[in-house]
Each structure stands twice: as C-alpha cells, then as structure tokens.
Design a protein around this motif. Structure first.
Motif, PDB file in Angstrom:
ATOM      1  N   GLU A  87     -20.343 -23.058 -41.571  1.00  0.00           N
ATOM      2  CA  GLU A  87     -19.429 -22.188 -41.090  1.00  0.00           C
ATOM      3  C   GLU A  87     -19.427 -20.655 -41.174  1.00  0.00           C
ATOM      4  O   GLU A  87     -18.835 -19.868 -40.393  1.00  0.00           O
ATOM      5  CB  GLU A  87     -18.030 -22.524 -41.330  1.00  0.00           C
ATOM      6  N   TRP A  88     -20.459 -20.385 -42.265  1.00  0.00           N
ATOM      7  CA  TRP A  88     -20.392 -18.897 -42.451  1.00  0.00           C
ATOM      8  C   TRP A  88     -20.886 -17.852 -41.026  1.00  0.00           C
ATOM      9  O   TRP A  88     -20.534 -16.782 -40.846  1.00  0.00           O
ATOM     10  CB  TRP A  88     -21.208 -18.568 -43.732  1.00  0.00           C
ATOM     11  N   PRO A  89     -21.827 -18.479 -40.427  1.00  0.00           N
ATOM     12  CA  PRO A  89     -22.322 -17.577 -39.245  1.00  0.00           C
ATOM     13  C   PRO A  89     -21.200 -17.330 -38.369  1.00  0.00           C
ATOM     14  O   PRO A  89     -21.195 -16.402 -37.618  1.00  0.00           O
ATOM     15  CB  PRO A  89     -23.339 -18.464 -38.592  1.00  0.00           C
ATOM     16  N   ARG A  90     -19.868 -18.004 -38.171  1.00  0.00           N
ATOM     17  CA  ARG A  90     -18.891 -17.774 -37.584  1.00  0.00           C
ATOM     18  C   ARG A  90     -18.092 -16.489 -38.089  1.00  0.00           C
ATOM     19  O   ARG A  90     -17.461 -15.798 -37.259  1.00  0.00           O
ATOM     20  CB  ARG A  90     -17.998 -19.007 -37.425  1.00  0.00           C
ATOM     21  N   PHE A  91     -18.152 -16.524 -39.298  1.00  0.00           N
ATOM     22  CA  PHE A  91     -17.513 -15.327 -39.783  1.00  0.00           C
ATOM     23  C   PHE A  91     -18.138 -14.148 -39.581  1.00  0.00           C
ATOM     24  O   PHE A  91     -17.736 -13.052 -39.107  1.00  0.00           O
ATOM     25  CB  PHE A  91     -17.332 -15.515 -41.388  1.00  0.00           C
ATOM     26  N   ALA A  92     -19.567 -14.155 -39.845  1.00  0.00           N
ATOM     27  CA  ALA A  92     -20.632 -12.910 -39.359  1.00  0.00           C
ATOM     28  C   ALA A  92     -20.298 -12.676 -37.958  1.00  0.00           C
ATOM     29  O   ALA A  92     -20.822 -11.494 -37.633  1.00  0.00           O
ATOM     30  CB  ALA A  92     -21.876 -13.246 -39.983  1.00  0.00           C
ATOM     31  N   ALA A  93     -20.096 -13.338 -37.047  1.00  0.00           N
ATOM     32  CA  ALA A  93     -19.880 -13.288 -35.658  1.00  0.00           C
ATOM     33  C   ALA A  93     -18.697 -12.849 -35.065  1.00  0.00           C
ATOM     34  O   ALA A  93     -18.733 -12.221 -33.776  1.00  0.00           O
ATOM     35  CB  ALA A  93     -20.360 -14.489 -34.855  1.00  0.00           C
ATOM     36  N   ILE A  94     -17.798 -12.404 -35.782  1.00  0.00           N
ATOM     37  CA  ILE A  94     -16.505 -12.066 -35.372  1.00  0.00           C
ATOM     38  C   ILE A  94     -16.551 -10.829 -34.830  1.00  0.00           C
ATOM     39  O   ILE A  94     -17.340  -9.760 -35.265  1.00  0.00           O
ATOM     40  CB  ILE A  94     -15.210 -12.359 -36.276  1.00  0.00           C
ATOM     41  N   ARG A  95     -15.701 -10.072 -33.869  1.00  0.00           N
ATOM     42  CA  ARG A  95     -15.970  -9.045 -33.037  1.00  0.00           C
ATOM     43  C   ARG A  95     -15.168  -7.886 -33.742  1.00  0.00           C
ATOM     44  O   ARG A  95     -15.591  -6.774 -33.703  1.00  0.00           O
ATOM     45  CB  ARG A  95     -15.064  -9.041 -31.795  1.00  0.00           C
ATOM     46  N   THR A  96     -14.346  -8.029 -34.453  1.00  0.00           N
ATOM     47  CA  THR A  96     -13.521  -7.225 -35.123  1.00  0.00           C
ATOM     48  C   THR A  96     -14.125  -6.557 -36.493  1.00  0.00           C
ATOM     49  O   THR A  96     -14.633  -7.276 -37.148  1.00  0.00           O
ATOM     50  CB  THR A  96     -12.072  -7.691 -35.647  1.00  0.00           C
ATOM     51  N   PRO A  97     -14.105  -5.260 -36.658  1.00  0.00           N
ATOM     52  CA  PRO A  97     -14.708  -4.696 -37.700  1.00  0.00           C
ATOM     53  C   PRO A  97     -14.035  -5.011 -39.046  1.00  0.00           C
ATOM     54  O   PRO A  97     -12.851  -5.434 -39.067  1.00  0.00           O
ATOM     55  CB  PRO A  97     -14.341  -2.992 -37.650  1.00  0.00           C
ATOM     56  N   VAL A  98     -14.780  -5.520 -39.907  1.00  0.00           N
ATOM     57  CA  VAL A  98     -14.347  -6.205 -41.212  1.00  0.00           C
ATOM     58  C   VAL A  98     -14.824  -5.295 -42.308  1.00  0.00           C
ATOM     59  O   VAL A  98     -16.147  -4.892 -42.576  1.00  0.00           O
ATOM     60  CB  VAL A  98     -15.041  -7.571 -41.671  1.00  0.00           C
ATOM     61  N   ILE A  99     -13.790  -5.168 -43.561  1.00  0.00           N
ATOM     62  CA  ILE A  99     -14.239  -4.072 -44.652  1.00  0.00           C
ATOM     63  C   ILE A  99     -14.127  -5.331 -45.752  1.00  0.00           C
ATOM     64  O   ILE A  99     -13.395  -5.814 -45.925  1.00  0.00           O
ATOM     65  CB  ILE A  99     -13.299  -3.010 -44.800  1.00  0.00           C
ATOM     66  N   ALA A 100     -15.070  -5.216 -46.491  1.00  0.00           N
ATOM     67  CA  ALA A 100     -15.300  -6.057 -47.868  1.00  0.00           C
ATOM     68  C   ALA A 100     -14.672  -4.874 -49.074  1.00  0.00           C
ATOM     69  O   ALA A 100     -15.374  -3.786 -48.947  1.00  0.00           O
ATOM     70  CB  ALA A 100     -16.604  -6.277 -48.048  1.00  0.00           C
ATOM     71  N   ALA A 101     -13.712  -5.192 -49.531  1.00  0.00           N
ATOM     72  CA  ALA A 101     -13.190  -4.474 -50.630  1.00  0.00           C
ATOM     73  C   ALA A 101     -13.460  -5.062 -51.981  1.00  0.00           C
ATOM     74  O   ALA A 101     -12.974  -6.170 -52.410  1.00  0.00           O
ATOM     75  CB  ALA A 101     -11.678  -4.160 -50.611  1.00  0.00           C
ATOM     76  N   VAL A 102     -14.737  -4.521 -52.646  1.00  0.00           N
ATOM     77  CA  VAL A 102     -15.214  -5.507 -53.715  1.00  0.00           C
ATOM     78  C   VAL A 102     -15.127  -4.808 -55.117  1.00  0.00           C
ATOM     79  O   VAL A 102     -15.152  -3.804 -55.241  1.00  0.00           O
ATOM     80  CB  VAL A 102     -16.913  -5.394 -53.531  1.00  0.00           C
ATOM     81  N   SER A 103     -14.277  -5.681 -55.871  1.00  0.00           N
ATOM     82  CA  SER A 103     -14.229  -5.247 -57.222  1.00  0.00           C
ATOM     83  C   SER A 103     -14.783  -6.440 -58.184  1.00  0.00           C
ATOM     84  O   SER A 103     -14.745  -7.442 -57.621  1.00  0.00           O
ATOM     85  CB  SER A 103     -12.621  -5.238 -57.620  1.00  0.00           C
ATOM     86  N   GLY A 104     -15.363  -6.059 -59.325  1.00  0.00           N
ATOM     87  CA  GLY A 104     -15.892  -7.105 -60.185  1.00  0.00           C
ATOM     88  C   GLY A 104     -17.215  -7.462 -59.678  1.00  0.00           C
ATOM     89  O   GLY A 104     -17.886  -6.958 -58.702  1.00  0.00           O
ATOM     90  N   TYR A 105     -17.337  -9.108 -59.782  1.00  0.00           N
ATOM     91  CA  TYR A 105     -18.628  -9.769 -59.355  1.00  0.00           C
ATOM     92  C   TYR A 105     -18.530 -10.064 -57.869  1.00  0.00           C
ATOM     93  O   TYR A 105     -17.855 -10.377 -57.325  1.00  0.00           O
ATOM     94  CB  TYR A 105     -18.912 -10.914 -60.101  1.00  0.00           C
ATOM     95  N   ALA A 106     -19.842  -9.474 -57.246  1.00  0.00           N
ATOM     96  CA  ALA A 106     -20.287  -9.944 -56.047  1.00  0.00           C
ATOM     97  C   ALA A 106     -21.662 -10.501 -55.962  1.00  0.00           C
ATOM     98  O   ALA A 106     -22.374  -9.772 -55.789  1.00  0.00           O
ATOM     99  CB  ALA A 106     -20.165  -8.776 -54.994  1.00  0.00           C
TER     100      ALA A 106
END
Ligand code: CAA
Length: 258
Positions: A87-106
């Motif tokens: 299902e992850w490719p469906r997340f990568a394919a969305i049209r709306t801009p997405v911001i990852a706000a990363v704290s700690g471990y990624a």
C-alpha cells in the motif's frame, strides 16, 4: 470506517495532519499503521478543502523502521505473493503536497516514508539511517532508489552499506532534508510552512508536484515536455487569472482552488 488506532488524524484549516502513534514500538511501521496512514492520506487527497498534509511522529521517533517483529518470520513467498508493503506506493502517489516533520529517529522504513514526502523538515535532534544491513536485509520500501536520487550514489551507498545514522545537519548538507529547525519549534515551523502551501491554488500545487515527480521519473526532454503542457493547462484555471490580476492590482489573490 473504524477509527484509526495507530495514528492521530486532525484537520486544521486547509492542512491535514497525520501523527504516527505507536509509542511502544517507536512508530515502527506495521501493516495496520500502513493501512491507516494510507487511508487518512488518500481521504485528505480526495478533499479539495485540503491543500497540504503534514506527516509527523513523536519527539523520540518519526518512525524506527518497518516492524521487525512483524517481518521476522516471513518467507520470500509471503513477500512476493502477499506484498506486505504494497500500500505504500499509494501514499507516494497522492497529489497533495506532503511535509514530513521529522523528530528523533527516521530509520529504515521511517527514512523511506519521509522520502515519499515532498518536503522533509527536521528537528535538530533528528537522526536518519538505512540500517537494514544490520538485520541481514536491505531497504525494502524504496530506500536504495529514492536515497540515490536524493543525495547521489556515494552518500547513499555510505548510508545503505554501513547502516550508520546521520544527523539532521548532515542530512541537510547532503540534500536529504529541506530545512533543519530547533526541536522545540518543529511543529510550529511546519504548521507555518504547511499553511503557506495550502493557501496557494490547488490546481497549481497538484501540477507542480506532478512536474517535480516527472523530474525524478523521466528524461530531461520528457520532463520538459510534461512541464510545458502542465504550465499551459494552468491558463484555463480561475486562479491563474486571479493570481496574475492580483499581482497587477497590488493585492493578495483570492484563490478559489479551481
Ligand atoms: N520494529 C519493531 N519494534 C521496534 C522497532 C522496529 N523497527 N524499533 C524499535 N522497536 C521497539 C523495540 O523493540 C522496543 O520494544 P520492547 O520494549 O517491547 O522491546 C521499543 O520499540 C523501544 O525500542 P528500544 O528499546 O530499542 O529503544 P532505544 O532508545 O534503546 O533504541 C533505536 C532506539 C536505536 C531506534 C532501536 O530501537 C533500533 O535500532 N530500532 C530498529 C531500527 C531498525 O533497524 N530499523 C530498520 C527496520 S527494517 C526496515 O525498515 C526494512 C525496510 O526497509 C522496509
């Protein structure tokens, strides 16, 4: 739809917020969290009242990787037939801009999930890594491919083959991170960025994101052709006429997102 259990979902104005919420496992990405994140993101993506999405985790972990305990007993046939990350490719394919706000471990899948987003804003506490070689595997949700495109072969190989973690500052220098901010300011800074993006005309955001994606996926000639057509198509929107009229009249544009 049943309420999500591994994420929190909230709408603030035109921004959709998704917060990973499996603190007992440092937000490790299991099947349930994948389903819930993808469902929330695709619902926001289908809603023209949303112009930007923020994906975040906790202060300690954005996400510490795919869920090792869930994966451990799987066989190669399970991966090939059941496609547990399917299902992850469906997340990568969305049209709306997405911001990852990363704290700690990624780490591992957490770093890979951040790389499916359009901007990565990191707290100065953030640590990025693809440590899968320590587990006898390799990145499996796009890490080898997106990391090479993001930071080049030699920086990517240094992370993927050694498994070492890098600081937010090093990640920014390498080009993996858009901006680094003090940890205490992360969510406020990201809210400001997201609200700013979401206030732009939605058709231009969709087209700009698609054109940026084309830069990663096609030749320069094809990408330039895509951009030329996408640019021309904007001239049939209300918001292009409004945006340019507002500039001429020295006022703020009143976008209708059409
Ligand atoms: N999967 C499942 N559980 C995880 C996890 C993961 N990726 N990461 C952390 N957890 C769990 C721990 O098992 C622990 O649970 P218990 O208390 O029940 O044992 C809990 O989260 C807290 O973790 P730690 O006690 O280890 O916390 P720490 O502060 O000592 O260490 C850490 C933090 C360095 C991030 C460490 O947890 C760690 O190394 N995690 C694994 C990182 C990793 O290898 N990620 C890659 C996963 S594979 C992958 O992602 C493949 C892919 O490409 C798709």
């Amino acid at each position: 739809m049943t309420a999500p259990e591994t994420i929190q979902v909230e709408t603030r104005g035109r921004v959709g917020w998704i917060t990973l919420d499996r603190p007992e496992a440092l937000n490790a990405l299991n099947a349930q969290i994948m389903r819930e994140v993808v469902a929330a993101a695709t619902a926001f993506d289908a809603d023209p009242a949303i112009g930007a999405i923020v994906l975040t985790g906790s202060a300690k972990a954005f996400a510490a990787g795919a869920d090792i305990k869930e994966m451990e007993a799987k066989t190669s046939v399970d991966w090939l037939v059941d496609d547990p990350f399917g299902e992850w490719p469906r997340f990568a394919a969305i049209r709306t801009p997405v911001i990852a706000a990363v704290s700690g471990y990624a780490l591992g899948g957490g770093c890979e999930l951040a790389m499916m987003c359009d901007l990565i804003v990191a707290a100065d506490s953030a640590r990025f890594g693809q440590p899968e070689v320590n587990l006898g595997v390799l990145p499996g949700i796009g890490g080898t491919q997106r990391l090479v495109r993001a930071i080049g072969y030699y920086k990517a190989a240094d992370m993927v083959l050694t498994g070492r973690l890098i600081s937010a500052e090093d990640a920014e220098r390498a080009g993996l991170v858009s901006r680094v901010v003090p940890a205490d300011d992360l969510l406020d800074e990201v809210a400001t960025i997201a609200e700013g993006i979401a206030a732009k005309s939605l058709p231009s955001l969709y087209a700009a994101k698609a054109a940026l994606d084309a830069a990663l996926e096609t030749s320069l000639a094809e990408g330039l052709r895509f951009e030329r057509h996408a640019f021309a198509a904007q001239f049939d929107t209300h918001d292009q006429k409004e945006g340019m009229a507002a500039f001429r009249e020295k006022r703020d544009p009143d976008f209708t997102h059409r």
